[in-house]
Motif scaffolding. Structure first.
Motif, PDB file in Angstrom:
ATOM      1  N   PRO A  67      23.758  68.916  40.841  1.00 58.63           N
ATOM      2  CA  PRO A  67      24.543  69.745  40.180  1.00 58.63           C
ATOM      3  C   PRO A  67      23.668  71.086  40.607  1.00 58.63           C
ATOM      4  N   GLU A  68      23.167  71.755  40.508  1.00 59.11           N
ATOM      5  CA  GLU A  68      23.186  73.407  40.532  1.00 59.11           C
ATOM      6  C   GLU A  68      22.991  73.649  42.032  1.00 59.11           C
ATOM      7  N   LEU A  69      22.839  72.657  42.974  1.00 58.67           N
ATOM      8  CA  LEU A  69      22.626  73.465  44.373  1.00 58.67           C
ATOM      9  C   LEU A  69      23.512  73.356  45.248  1.00 58.67           C
ATOM     10  N   HIS A  70      24.401  71.835  45.308  1.00 56.99           N
ATOM     11  CA  HIS A  70      25.819  71.248  45.734  1.00 56.99           C
ATOM     12  C   HIS A  70      27.018  72.427  46.186  1.00 56.99           C
ATOM     13  N   PRO A  71      27.396  72.893  44.153  1.00 61.72           N
ATOM     14  CA  PRO A  71      28.637  73.860  44.391  1.00 61.72           C
ATOM     15  C   PRO A  71      27.717  74.755  45.335  1.00 61.72           C
ATOM     16  N   GLN A  72      26.207  75.057  45.259  1.00 50.83           N
ATOM     17  CA  GLN A  72      26.014  76.526  45.834  1.00 50.83           C
ATOM     18  C   GLN A  72      26.384  76.148  47.903  1.00 50.83           C
ATOM     19  N   ALA A  73      26.230  74.805  48.246  1.00 51.58           N
ATOM     20  CA  ALA A  73      26.723  74.695  49.574  1.00 51.58           C
ATOM     21  C   ALA A  73      28.076  74.696  49.928  1.00 51.58           C
ATOM     22  N   ILE A  74      28.289  74.115  48.436  1.00 47.15           N
ATOM     23  CA  ILE A  74      30.088  74.163  48.815  1.00 47.15           C
ATOM     24  C   ILE A  74      30.356  75.844  48.730  1.00 47.15           C
ATOM     25  N   PRO A  94      15.311  64.693  53.421  1.00 46.10           N
ATOM     26  CA  PRO A  94      15.799  63.361  53.832  1.00 46.10           C
ATOM     27  C   PRO A  94      17.192  63.433  53.485  1.00 46.10           C
ATOM     28  N   ASN A  95      17.495  63.560  52.170  1.00 42.89           N
ATOM     29  CA  ASN A  95      18.793  63.600  51.565  1.00 42.89           C
ATOM     30  C   ASN A  95      19.763  64.631  51.856  1.00 42.89           C
ATOM     31  N   GLY A  96      19.325  65.416  52.634  1.00 44.04           N
ATOM     32  CA  GLY A  96      20.339  66.077  53.455  1.00 44.04           C
ATOM     33  C   GLY A  96      21.444  65.613  53.926  1.00 44.04           C
ATOM     34  N   PRO A  97      21.418  65.205  55.041  1.00 45.76           N
ATOM     35  CA  PRO A  97      22.404  65.068  55.957  1.00 45.76           C
ATOM     36  C   PRO A  97      23.515  63.943  55.572  1.00 45.76           C
ATOM     37  N   PRO A  98      23.456  63.542  54.118  1.00 45.09           N
ATOM     38  CA  PRO A  98      24.455  63.049  53.736  1.00 45.09           C
ATOM     39  C   PRO A  98      25.720  63.862  52.352  1.00 45.09           C
ATOM     40  N   LEU A  99      24.404  64.882  52.474  1.00 43.77           N
ATOM     41  CA  LEU A  99      24.877  66.088  50.785  1.00 43.77           C
ATOM     42  C   LEU A  99      25.867  66.602  51.768  1.00 43.77           C
ATOM     43  N   ASP A 101      27.362  66.304  55.147  1.00 42.34           N
ATOM     44  CA  ASP A 101      28.542  65.050  55.197  1.00 42.34           C
ATOM     45  C   ASP A 101      29.500  65.302  53.590  1.00 42.34           C
ATOM     46  N   ALA A 102      28.789  64.944  52.184  1.00 43.70           N
ATOM     47  CA  ALA A 102      29.722  65.534  51.104  1.00 43.70           C
ATOM     48  C   ALA A 102      30.048  66.411  51.248  1.00 43.70           C
ATOM     49  N   VAL A 103      29.353  67.687  51.865  1.00 48.43           N
ATOM     50  CA  VAL A 103      30.635  68.974  51.748  1.00 48.43           C
ATOM     51  C   VAL A 103      31.332  69.352  51.625  1.00 48.43           C
TER      52      VAL A 103
END
Lengths: 280, 230
Positions: A67-74, A94-99, A101-103
């Motif tokens: 919730p905090e960092l994903h909006p930044q990445a987007i 290790p959580n990064g690659p799927p995230l 892809d989600a972005v």
């Protein structure tokens, strides 16, 4: 009296917090957000990158801080895709690659194509790989997340070594990834580094910003909202793309509740101390 | 030198020679550009590639160890054996689906694993990851807000001069971080920026430099035989 009952049963505070967070989110209330210098600095740096520059985005956060960092990445990725830039996605978590892809699923990619303008190289398993990548990407990350040989991708043929990158930005929830990039990529190859950080760890990165080692910092979901606002001003798009802007009223309300609670707790503390002194 | 100092065994000595040689080699490659027929950077890169393989194998050891511990829990019906069952199921279900259909897939181009299996597994993996894992972890992390709200009136007390300064600085940063407050009076934003840029930076630099010196001293001692077992 009220303070002691709250101390023994904090459910009222929990209820108020729940209300001040959920009501603004559900009503999609939006307010304008003043731009902080650290956000402006990152935005200007990316905006002023020469065309065809390579940016490396590193997804170094766990799913707990989505919730905090994903909006930044987007918002940052959207900005990069709005400009004539190339981008490689990597991850020290290790959580990064799927995230990543989600972005990519969230943003408007325009006419950019996979392998030519961007690629997801996946997880950097250890420091050894991180140290080796500036010299040779394909040797240390031989396959991308889609199973393509990295060396066969046009973007890697154009930029075979990460030392050619104009910027690496890490979305980092604990600082470890940032320190690695500062140590091994900036220290040795003078690659510009930026960070998107949670509010709790961002103050620890300020020395690097003050010294010029970081070109910018996005601080918490507010940083994402500020960036979204900057994108909207320049490109007349992207407002609401990350959900950060609609979280600003909830953020403000929850911060004010915390301040009110601190003031209330201290007032009760001083009153009770004065009362006990009088009784003695 | 104290008489009770342990003497190095032959194995420890051999290990120490390797540690010193590699550590010294990497220090040379990092700091010095050595011209010559042998490309030291290439040698360094190749060694790092071997290191990647070794470190990756460590993950497998972790999985084996975790499985052994929890299978033993289940076999002996220890008090928490039911949680061990859940852990084993989650561990292997997630691992199997991740290896078939995720950015970590072993065969994303379906050269060995049938395409139908990948197509079947992909929505399951996406559901497990994006709909369950992300939401569960985010929810648990978000509970922190409730603890902070509760701690705000329980713990953040101005009991001394130092705690008062800390409290006031913290409150000003929180107010500056709230966009509504910043809009009402931009001064809060300016104060927050000043606190982060100056007092905070000064303190953080002290901590960073202290930690860096500690790491440097530890590294040098490690290279030159820091006593084993101490």
């Amino acid at each position: 009296m009220a303070a002691s009952s709250l101390r023994s049963d904090p459910r009222l505070v929990y209820l108020i917090l729940l209300l001040v967070v959920t009501v603004p989110v559900l009503t999609h209330a939006v307010i304008s957000v003043p731009i902080t210098p650290t956000t402006r600095a990152l935005y200007d740096f990316i905006q002023n990158l020469p065309p065809n520059s390579l940016v490396v985005e590193s997804f170094d956060y766990a799913t707990s801080v989505v919730p905090e960092l994903h909006p930044q990445a987007i918002v940052v990725t959207q900005h990069i895709f709005l400009r004539p830039l190339k981008v490689l996605f990597v991850a020290q978590d290790p959580n990064g690659p799927p995230l990543a892809d989600a972005v990519l699923d969230t943003i408007n990619k325009g006419n950019k194509s996979y392998g030519v303008d961007y690629a997801n190289l996946g997880y950097i398993p250890n420091t050894a790989t991180l140290i080796g990548m500036p010299s040779n990407i394909a040797q240390f990350l031989p396959l991308d997340t889609r199973g393509n040989p990295t060396a066969s991708l046009p973007i890697i043929k154009e930029f075979p070594a990460a030392k050619d990158a104009a910027l690496v930005i890490t979305f980092d929830d604990d600082g470890s990834a940032l320190y690695s990039y500062l140590q091994y990529w900036q220290g040795s190859f003078n690659i510009a580094v930026a960070v998107g950080a949670t509010a709790t760890v961002a103050p620890g990165f300020m020395p690097f910003y003050s010294s010029g080692q970081l070109v910018g910092i996005l601080i918490s979901i507010r940083g994402a909202a500020e960036y979204e606002s900057l994108l909207n001003q320049q490109y007349n798009c992207c407002l609401g793309i990350s959900g950060a802007s609609s979280a600003m009223v909830a953020l403000s309300a929850s911060h004010l509740l915390i301040v009110a609670m601190v003031v209330f707790g201290n007032a009760a503390y001083f009153i009770s101390r004065r009362t006990s002194k009088r009784e003695k | 030198m104290s008489s009770d100092k342990k003497k190095m065994t032959r194995g420890e000595l051999g290990l120490q020679v390797i540690i010193f040689s590699l550590g010294f080699f990497y220090a040379i490659v990092y700091y010095v550009a050595v011209p010559g027929t042998v490309n030291l950077q290439a040698v360094s890169d190749q060694l790092l590639a071997y290191l990647t393989a070794v470190l990756t194998a460590a993950f497998a050891i972790g999985v084996i160890n975790l499985t052994r511990v929890h299978v033993n829990n289940i076999k002996r019906k220890r008090a928490t054996w039911r949680y061990s069952v859940i852990l084993i199921i989650c561990l292997f279900a997630m691992a199997i689906f991740s290896m078939i259909a995720s950015p970590f897939a072993l065969d994303p181009r379906a050269t060995v694993i049938p395409a139908g299996v990948i197509a079947f597994s992909t929505p399951i993996w996406e559901f497990l990851y994006y709909k369950i894992l992300v939401n569960i972890n985010s929810t648990i992390f978000s509970l922190l807000a409730f603890f902070i709200a509760s701690a705000a009136y329980r713990a953040f007390k101005a009991r001394s001069l130092e705690s008062t300064i800390l409290l006031v600085a913290g409150l000003l940063v929180i107010l500056g971080q709230a966009p509504v407050v910043d809009l009402v009076w931009p001064g809060f934003g300016a104060i927050r920026d000043w606190i982060l840029a100056f007092p905070n930076t000064a303190g953080q630099r002290g901590i960073l430099i202290g930690a860096a010196l500690g790491i440097l001293v530890f590294s040098v001692r490690r290279l030159f035989r820091y006593p084993w077992g101490d």
